[in-house]
Design a protein around this motif. Structure first.
Motif, PDB file in Angstrom:
ATOM      1  N   CYS A  68      44.972  28.069  -3.021  1.00 33.56           N
ATOM      2  CA  CYS A  68      43.674  27.390  -2.910  1.00 33.56           C
ATOM      3  C   CYS A  68      42.577  28.217  -3.569  1.00 33.56           C
ATOM      4  O   CYS A  68      41.707  27.677  -4.275  1.00 33.56           O
ATOM      5  N   ASN A  74      38.793  23.360  -2.679  1.00 33.76           N
ATOM      6  CA  ASN A  74      37.870  23.557  -1.561  1.00 33.76           C
ATOM      7  C   ASN A  74      37.873  22.444  -0.518  1.00 33.76           C
ATOM      8  O   ASN A  74      37.016  22.434   0.363  1.00 33.76           O
ATOM      9  N   LYS A  76      38.541  20.908   2.741  1.00 30.53           N
ATOM     10  CA  LYS A  76      38.863  21.550   4.009  1.00 30.53           C
ATOM     11  C   LYS A  76      39.958  20.790   4.756  1.00 30.53           C
ATOM     12  O   LYS A  76      39.888  19.572   4.919  1.00 30.53           O
ATOM     13  N   ARG A  78      42.611  21.678   8.215  1.00 31.89           N
ATOM     14  CA  ARG A  78      43.138  22.593   9.230  1.00 31.89           C
ATOM     15  C   ARG A  78      44.602  22.869   8.947  1.00 31.89           C
ATOM     16  O   ARG A  78      45.326  22.002   8.460  1.00 31.89           O
TER      17      ARG A  78
END
Length: 231
Positions: A68, A74, A76, A78
């Motif tokens: 990444c 970028n 997001k 989890r």
């Protein structure tokens, strides 16, 4: 159900033993970067407001973080660690969610990088309209045979069968309750778990032939071609 949150679980916890390559398929290069990035990007393009959860094998978490950074990726998401089987991996992800009963939970294979906004919205909107469990599926086009005793085989009516894809979409209360059943080797996908629970019937929406699952190394090239022409 308009306004309820959408949670998308991306299952990418395989170790790669069956793929026959040094890396698991979700990390193999697709157009110059790990395949999984394309999958996540396309999910995000359809539902940027969704909570994304990526299920990874613990041995590959640091590699994913490094990739990444290297690709300035970028979006997001989890990270949750996978388990011994796909069932355990999804269960870990479900247990990690803070989902209301009427939220929508979508579960997608990380190795399906050609998923379109159309199929994503079709599945989610079916749950929004009142369905508890929804799977996209496409008609089987190959002739089908089943094995018989003694090593023989016989033709079956292919019009009675469909090929199931992901994302599969569920009312949160439905899929969370279904996963309380416990593990069974007969479960082949999340819809089969819901069906075994008896909570509800599983509805079908139109899938997409382009929504392939990368299973063999040759599928990387096929996925790249699909992405080059897909709107």
């Amino acid at each position: 159900m308009v306004g309820n949150r959408i949670h998308i679980i991306i299952v990418a916890a395989g170790s790669g033993r069956r793929f026959g390559q040094p890396l698991p398929k979700q990390f193999c290069p697709l157009n110059g970067r790990p395949l999984l990035m394309t999958t996540i990007e396309r999910l995000y393009s359809a539902y940027s407001e969704a909570e994304l959860t990526v299920v990874l094998h613990p041995d590959y978490e640091s590699m994913w973080i490094d990739e990444c950074r290297a690709h300035a990726f970028n979006i997001k998401a989890r990270i949750v660690h996978g388990g011994a089987t796909r069932w355990h991996s999804v269960k870990n992800a479900l247990d990690s969610l803070d989902a209301a009963q009427d939220d929508i939970i979508m579960i997608h294979d990380g190795a399906r990088p050609c998923v379109s906004q159309t199929i994503l919205k079709r599945a989610a909107e079916a749950v929004m309209s009142g369905k508890d469990a929804v799977v996209p599926a496409i008609p089987v086009t190959d002739s089908l045979r089943r094995t018989t005793n003694g090593g023989g085989s016989e033709i079956v009516d292919r019009s009675r069968y469909m090929s199931v894809q992901t994302p599969q979409a569920f009312k949160a209360s439905t899929i969370l309750e279904a996963y309380r059943l416990g593990f069974n080797e007969a479960f082949t996908d999340d819809a089969s778990i819901v069906e075994a629970s008896g909570i509800c019937t599983v509805s079908i929406v139109d899938g997409d032939p382009a929504n392939i699952k990368v299973t063999h190394p040759i599928d990387i090239g096929i996925a790249s071609l699909i992405l080059s022409v897909q709107y």
